[in-house]
Scaffold this active site. Structure first.
Site, PDB file in Angstrom:
ATOM      1  N   LYS A  13     -32.889-125.652  -4.263  1.00 27.53           N
ATOM      2  CA  LYS A  13     -32.857-125.877  -5.713  1.00 27.53           C
ATOM      3  C   LYS A  13     -33.269-124.608  -6.479  1.00 27.53           C
ATOM      4  O   LYS A  13     -32.596-124.213  -7.423  1.00 27.53           O
ATOM      5  CB  LYS A  13     -33.813-127.022  -6.097  1.00 27.53           C
ATOM      6  CG  LYS A  13     -33.507-128.346  -5.414  1.00 27.53           C
ATOM      7  CD  LYS A  13     -34.427-129.456  -5.930  1.00 27.53           C
ATOM      8  CE  LYS A  13     -35.887-129.298  -5.592  1.00 27.53           C
ATOM      9  NZ  LYS A  13     -36.206-129.450  -4.149  1.00 27.53           N
ATOM     10  N   ARG A  88     -38.999-136.730  -9.925  1.00 31.76           N
ATOM     11  CA  ARG A  88     -39.159-137.030  -8.505  1.00 31.76           C
ATOM     12  C   ARG A  88     -39.526-138.487  -8.265  1.00 31.76           C
ATOM     13  O   ARG A  88     -39.664-138.887  -7.114  1.00 31.76           O
ATOM     14  CB  ARG A  88     -40.274-136.159  -7.934  1.00 31.76           C
ATOM     15  CG  ARG A  88     -39.823-134.917  -7.170  1.00 31.76           C
ATOM     16  CD  ARG A  88     -41.080-134.164  -6.824  1.00 31.76           C
ATOM     17  NE  ARG A  88     -41.007-133.295  -5.699  1.00 31.76           N
ATOM     18  CZ  ARG A  88     -40.881-131.969  -5.778  1.00 31.76           C
ATOM     19  NH1 ARG A  88     -40.714-131.385  -6.938  1.00 31.76           N
ATOM     20  NH2 ARG A  88     -40.928-131.245  -4.682  1.00 31.76           N
ATOM     21  N   ARG A 127     -39.359-119.672   5.431  1.00 36.52           N
ATOM     22  CA  ARG A 127     -39.894-119.189   4.156  1.00 36.52           C
ATOM     23  C   ARG A 127     -41.370-118.850   4.311  1.00 36.52           C
ATOM     24  O   ARG A 127     -41.846-117.840   3.820  1.00 36.52           O
ATOM     25  CB  ARG A 127     -39.717-120.295   3.103  1.00 36.52           C
ATOM     26  CG  ARG A 127     -40.341-119.982   1.762  1.00 36.52           C
ATOM     27  CD  ARG A 127     -39.884-120.954   0.690  1.00 36.52           C
ATOM     28  NE  ARG A 127     -40.577-122.231   0.751  1.00 36.52           N
ATOM     29  CZ  ARG A 127     -40.223-123.306   0.061  1.00 36.52           C
ATOM     30  NH1 ARG A 127     -39.164-123.283  -0.713  1.00 36.52           N
ATOM     31  NH2 ARG A 127     -40.905-124.432   0.159  1.00 36.52           N
ATOM     32  N   ARG A 135     -47.585-120.666   1.055  1.00 35.16           N
ATOM     33  CA  ARG A 135     -47.843-121.873   0.267  1.00 35.16           C
ATOM     34  C   ARG A 135     -48.618-122.818   1.146  1.00 35.16           C
ATOM     35  O   ARG A 135     -48.220-123.099   2.273  1.00 35.16           O
ATOM     36  CB  ARG A 135     -46.507-122.516  -0.142  1.00 35.16           C
ATOM     37  CG  ARG A 135     -45.912-121.902  -1.369  1.00 35.16           C
ATOM     38  CD  ARG A 135     -44.560-122.499  -1.682  1.00 35.16           C
ATOM     39  NE  ARG A 135     -44.554-123.959  -1.802  1.00 35.16           N
ATOM     40  CZ  ARG A 135     -43.555-124.634  -2.336  1.00 35.16           C
ATOM     41  NH1 ARG A 135     -42.507-124.001  -2.804  1.00 35.16           N
ATOM     42  NH2 ARG A 135     -43.596-125.957  -2.384  1.00 35.16           N
ATOM     43  N   ARG A 146     -44.360-134.127   2.631  1.00 27.70           N
ATOM     44  CA  ARG A 146     -43.439-133.912   1.502  1.00 27.70           C
ATOM     45  C   ARG A 146     -42.119-134.635   1.738  1.00 27.70           C
ATOM     46  O   ARG A 146     -41.535-135.184   0.813  1.00 27.70           O
ATOM     47  CB  ARG A 146     -43.216-132.411   1.280  1.00 27.70           C
ATOM     48  CG  ARG A 146     -44.385-131.775   0.549  1.00 27.70           C
ATOM     49  CD  ARG A 146     -44.487-130.291   0.811  1.00 27.70           C
ATOM     50  NE  ARG A 146     -43.407-129.534   0.208  1.00 27.70           N
ATOM     51  CZ  ARG A 146     -43.084-128.288   0.585  1.00 27.70           C
ATOM     52  NH1 ARG A 146     -43.734-127.708   1.562  1.00 27.70           N
ATOM     53  NH2 ARG A 146     -42.115-127.669  -0.022  1.00 27.70           N
TER      54      ARG A 146
HETATM   55  P1  AMP Z   1     -41.740-127.888  -5.190  1.00 23.53           P
HETATM   56  O1  AMP Z   1     -42.046-126.452  -5.438  1.00 23.53           O
HETATM   57  O2  AMP Z   1     -40.730-128.450  -6.156  1.00 23.53           O
HETATM   58  O3  AMP Z   1     -41.403-128.187  -3.756  1.00 23.53           O
HETATM   59  O4  AMP Z   1     -43.091-128.708  -5.493  1.00 23.53           O
HETATM   60  C1  AMP Z   1     -44.264-128.447  -4.773  1.00 23.53           C
HETATM   61  C2  AMP Z   1     -45.256-129.583  -4.975  1.00 23.53           C
HETATM   62  O5  AMP Z   1     -45.563-129.704  -6.354  1.00 23.53           O
HETATM   63  C3  AMP Z   1     -44.785-130.957  -4.554  1.00 23.53           C
HETATM   64  O6  AMP Z   1     -44.950-131.184  -3.182  1.00 23.53           O
HETATM   65  C4  AMP Z   1     -45.698-131.831  -5.400  1.00 23.53           C
HETATM   66  O7  AMP Z   1     -47.007-131.858  -4.883  1.00 23.53           O
HETATM   67  C5  AMP Z   1     -45.769-131.058  -6.704  1.00 23.53           C
HETATM   68  N1  AMP Z   1     -44.676-131.450  -7.633  1.00 23.53           N
HETATM   69  C6  AMP Z   1     -43.671-130.657  -8.099  1.00 23.53           C
HETATM   70  N2  AMP Z   1     -42.862-131.348  -8.911  1.00 23.53           N
HETATM   71  C7  AMP Z   1     -43.360-132.615  -8.959  1.00 23.53           C
HETATM   72  C8  AMP Z   1     -42.954-133.801  -9.614  1.00 23.53           C
HETATM   73  N3  AMP Z   1     -41.857-133.852 -10.386  1.00 23.53           N
HETATM   74  N4  AMP Z   1     -43.715-134.928  -9.418  1.00 23.53           N
HETATM   75  C9  AMP Z   1     -44.810-134.906  -8.664  1.00 23.53           C
HETATM   76  N5  AMP Z   1     -45.238-133.830  -8.000  1.00 23.53           N
HETATM   77  C10 AMP Z   1     -44.526-132.669  -8.147  1.00 23.53           C
END
Ligand code: AMP
Length: 190
Positions: A13, A88, A127, A135, A146
Protein backbone atom coordinates in the site's frame (compact mmCIF):
# COMPACT_ATOMS: atom_id res chain seq x y z
CA UNK A 1 -9.51 11.06 -6.74
CA UNK A 2 -10.47 10.02 -3.21
CA UNK A 3 -9.00 6.62 -2.73
CA UNK A 4 -8.64 4.00 -0.03
CA UNK A 5 -5.75 1.58 -0.48
CA UNK A 6 -6.70 -1.63 1.19
CA UNK A 7 -4.53 -4.68 1.85
CA UNK A 8 -2.83 -6.85 4.43
CA UNK A 9 0.40 -5.71 6.11
CA UNK A 10 3.19 -5.82 3.52
CA UNK A 11 0.83 -5.84 0.50
CA UNK A 12 2.47 -2.72 -0.95
CA UNK A 13 0.00 0.00 0.00
CA UNK A 14 2.72 2.48 1.00
CA UNK A 15 4.82 1.86 -2.12
CA UNK A 16 1.87 2.30 -4.46
CA UNK A 17 0.60 5.35 -2.57
CA UNK A 18 3.99 7.05 -2.96
CA UNK A 19 3.88 6.54 -6.71
CA UNK A 20 0.40 7.99 -6.97
CA UNK A 21 1.45 10.98 -4.88
CA UNK A 22 4.46 11.58 -7.14
CA UNK A 23 2.37 11.44 -10.28
CA UNK A 24 -0.86 13.08 -9.14
CA UNK A 25 0.18 15.21 -6.14
CA UNK A 26 -2.58 13.97 -3.87
CA UNK A 27 -2.59 14.14 -0.11
CA UNK A 28 -1.41 10.82 1.31
CA UNK A 29 -2.39 9.79 4.80
CA UNK A 30 -0.92 6.63 6.25
CA UNK A 31 -2.31 6.17 9.74
CA UNK A 32 0.60 3.81 10.51
CA UNK A 33 3.13 6.53 9.57
CA UNK A 34 1.20 9.14 11.54
CA UNK A 35 1.18 6.90 14.62
CA UNK A 36 4.89 6.08 14.30
CA UNK A 37 5.64 9.81 14.06
CA UNK A 38 3.57 10.46 17.20
CA UNK A 39 5.54 7.77 19.03
CA UNK A 40 8.88 9.21 17.88
CA UNK A 41 7.82 12.65 19.07
CA UNK A 42 6.56 11.29 22.39
CA UNK A 43 3.13 12.93 22.08
CA UNK A 44 0.10 11.88 24.13
CA UNK A 45 -1.30 10.19 21.03
CA UNK A 46 1.95 8.27 20.62
CA UNK A 47 1.87 7.12 24.23
CA UNK A 48 -1.69 5.84 23.78
CA UNK A 49 -0.79 3.97 20.61
CA UNK A 50 2.59 2.44 21.37
CA UNK A 51 1.59 -0.65 23.34
CA UNK A 52 -1.01 -1.69 20.77
CA UNK A 53 1.36 -1.14 17.87
CA UNK A 54 4.33 -2.95 19.38
CA UNK A 55 2.33 -6.12 19.80
CA UNK A 56 0.77 -5.82 16.37
CA UNK A 57 -2.71 -5.05 17.65
CA UNK A 58 -4.98 -2.38 16.25
CA UNK A 59 -4.97 0.99 17.97
CA UNK A 60 -8.43 1.93 19.33
CA UNK A 61 -10.81 3.33 16.70
CA UNK A 62 -11.29 6.69 18.43
CA UNK A 63 -7.54 7.39 18.30
CA UNK A 64 -7.10 6.76 14.57
CA UNK A 65 -10.42 8.34 13.61
CA UNK A 66 -9.23 11.56 15.28
CA UNK A 67 -6.08 11.58 13.14
CA UNK A 68 -8.00 11.01 9.92
CA UNK A 69 -10.61 13.67 10.62
CA UNK A 70 -7.93 16.28 11.27
CA UNK A 71 -6.18 15.41 8.02
CA UNK A 72 -9.36 15.41 5.93
CA UNK A 73 -10.36 18.83 7.20
CA UNK A 74 -7.14 20.32 5.85
CA UNK A 75 -7.43 22.30 2.60
CA UNK A 76 -4.89 19.95 0.98
CA UNK A 77 -7.43 17.13 1.16
CA UNK A 78 -10.05 18.96 -0.87
CA UNK A 79 -8.24 18.22 -4.15
CA UNK A 80 -8.11 14.50 -3.47
CA UNK A 81 -6.50 12.07 -1.08
CA UNK A 82 -5.22 8.57 -0.55
CA UNK A 83 -5.95 6.78 2.69
CA UNK A 84 -3.43 4.04 3.36
CA UNK A 85 -4.07 1.68 6.26
CA UNK A 86 -7.41 3.28 7.12
CA UNK A 87 -10.16 2.22 7.60
CA UNK A 88 -9.24 -1.08 9.24
CA UNK A 89 -12.48 -1.83 11.11
CA UNK A 90 -16.17 -1.52 10.30
CA UNK A 91 -16.70 1.28 12.87
CA UNK A 92 -13.84 3.19 11.20
CA UNK A 93 -15.40 2.73 7.77
CA UNK A 94 -18.81 3.88 9.02
CA UNK A 95 -17.29 6.89 10.73
CA UNK A 96 -15.35 7.78 7.57
CA UNK A 97 -18.50 7.55 5.49
CA UNK A 98 -20.37 9.80 7.91
CA UNK A 99 -17.56 12.33 8.12
CA UNK A 100 -17.10 12.54 4.34
CA UNK A 101 -20.82 13.10 3.97
CA UNK A 102 -20.54 16.06 6.34
CA UNK A 103 -17.77 17.43 4.12
CA UNK A 104 -20.00 16.73 1.08
CA UNK A 105 -17.45 14.30 -0.27
CA UNK A 106 -17.44 10.61 -1.00
CA UNK A 107 -14.86 7.96 -1.78
CA UNK A 108 -14.27 7.41 -5.47
CA UNK A 109 -12.59 4.00 -5.17
CA UNK A 110 -11.26 1.35 -2.80
CA UNK A 111 -8.44 -0.73 -4.24
CA UNK A 112 -7.56 -3.99 -2.55
CA UNK A 113 -4.02 -5.26 -3.13
CA UNK A 114 -4.23 -9.03 -2.90
CA UNK A 115 -1.15 -10.95 -1.76
CA UNK A 116 -1.04 -14.34 -0.08
CA UNK A 117 0.18 -14.64 3.49
CA UNK A 118 3.37 -16.60 2.76
CA UNK A 119 4.61 -13.92 0.37
CA UNK A 120 3.64 -11.21 2.87
CA UNK A 121 5.67 -12.69 5.72
CA UNK A 122 8.66 -12.97 3.35
CA UNK A 123 8.28 -9.31 2.35
CA UNK A 124 7.93 -8.02 5.90
CA UNK A 125 10.93 -9.97 7.18
CA UNK A 126 12.87 -8.69 4.12
CA UNK A 127 11.85 -5.12 5.00
CA UNK A 128 13.04 -5.70 8.56
CA UNK A 129 16.43 -7.02 7.37
CA UNK A 130 16.93 -3.97 5.11
CA UNK A 131 15.68 -1.29 7.45
CA UNK A 132 18.07 0.68 9.64
CA UNK A 133 15.53 1.80 12.21
CA UNK A 134 13.54 -1.41 12.34
CA UNK A 135 9.88 -1.52 13.28
CA UNK A 136 9.06 -3.11 16.62
CA UNK A 137 6.03 -4.73 14.98
CA UNK A 138 8.08 -6.40 12.25
CA UNK A 139 9.13 -9.32 14.45
CA UNK A 140 7.50 -12.65 13.74
CA UNK A 141 5.11 -12.74 16.69
CA UNK A 142 3.84 -9.26 16.05
CA UNK A 143 3.49 -10.03 12.35
CA UNK A 144 1.30 -13.00 13.15
CA UNK A 145 -0.79 -10.79 15.41
CA UNK A 146 -1.12 -8.19 12.66
CA UNK A 147 -2.38 -10.84 10.23
CA UNK A 148 -4.88 -12.04 12.78
CA UNK A 149 -6.13 -8.50 13.29
CA UNK A 150 -6.35 -8.08 9.52
CA UNK A 151 -8.28 -11.32 8.97
CA UNK A 152 -10.70 -10.75 11.83
CA UNK A 153 -11.27 -7.01 11.81
CA UNK A 154 -10.22 -5.61 8.44
CA UNK A 155 -11.12 -8.24 5.86
CA UNK A 156 -14.90 -7.79 6.38
CA UNK A 157 -14.47 -4.32 4.87
CA UNK A 158 -14.05 -5.86 1.45
CA UNK A 159 -17.68 -6.83 1.46
CA UNK A 160 -18.59 -3.44 2.96
CA UNK A 161 -17.05 -1.67 -0.06
CA UNK A 162 -18.18 -4.29 -2.55
CA UNK A 163 -21.74 -3.59 -1.43
CA UNK A 164 -21.12 0.09 -2.17
CA UNK A 165 -19.73 -0.74 -5.64
CA UNK A 166 -16.40 0.84 -4.80
CA UNK A 167 -14.08 -2.16 -4.63
CA UNK A 168 -11.45 -3.07 -7.24
CA UNK A 169 -9.14 -6.03 -6.55
CA UNK A 170 -5.61 -6.10 -7.93
CA UNK A 171 -3.06 -8.90 -7.74
CA UNK A 172 -0.45 -7.30 -5.50
CA UNK A 173 2.01 -10.18 -5.89
CA UNK A 174 2.99 -8.88 -9.35
CA UNK A 175 5.97 -6.59 -10.02
CA UNK A 176 5.57 -3.09 -8.52
CA UNK A 177 5.32 -1.52 -12.03
CA UNK A 178 2.55 -3.89 -13.10
CA UNK A 179 0.58 -3.31 -9.89
CA UNK A 180 0.96 0.43 -10.43
CA UNK A 181 -0.24 0.32 -14.01
CA UNK A 182 -3.34 -1.69 -12.99
CA UNK A 183 -3.93 0.66 -10.07
CA UNK A 184 -3.74 3.69 -12.33
CA UNK A 185 -6.14 2.13 -14.79
CA UNK A 186 -8.56 1.60 -11.90
CA UNK A 187 -8.42 5.14 -10.51
CA UNK A 188 -7.66 7.54 -13.35
CA UNK A 189 -10.69 9.61 -14.21
CA UNK A 190 -12.10 9.31 -10.68
P1 AMP B 1 0.76 0.04 9.09
O1 AMP B 1 1.97 0.89 8.95
O2 AMP B 1 -0.40 0.53 8.27
O3 AMP B 1 1.03 -1.43 8.89
O4 AMP B 1 0.26 0.18 10.62
C1 AMP B 1 1.10 -0.19 11.68
C2 AMP B 1 0.28 -0.32 12.95
O5 AMP B 1 -0.34 0.92 13.25
C3 AMP B 1 -0.84 -1.33 12.92
O6 AMP B 1 -0.40 -2.64 13.18
C4 AMP B 1 -1.73 -0.79 14.03
O7 AMP B 1 -1.20 -1.07 15.30
C5 AMP B 1 -1.61 0.71 13.84
N1 AMP B 1 -2.63 1.22 12.88
C6 AMP B 1 -2.40 1.82 11.68
N2 AMP B 1 -3.56 2.15 11.09
C7 AMP B 1 -4.55 1.75 11.94
C8 AMP B 1 -5.96 1.80 11.88
N3 AMP B 1 -6.62 2.31 10.83
N4 AMP B 1 -6.65 1.28 12.95
C9 AMP B 1 -6.03 0.77 14.01
N5 AMP B 1 -4.70 0.67 14.11
C10 AMP B 1 -3.94 1.17 13.09
Amino acid sequence: MRLVLFGAPGAGKGTQAERLVKEFGLMHLSTGDALRKAIREGTELGLKAQGFMDRGDLVPDAVVIGIVKEALKAPAAQDGFILDGFPRTTPQALELEKFLKELRLDLTRVVSLQVNEEELVKRILGRKAQSKEGRADDDENAIRFRFKAFAEQTLPLKKFYQDRHLLTEINGAQAVEQVYSELKAAVVGD
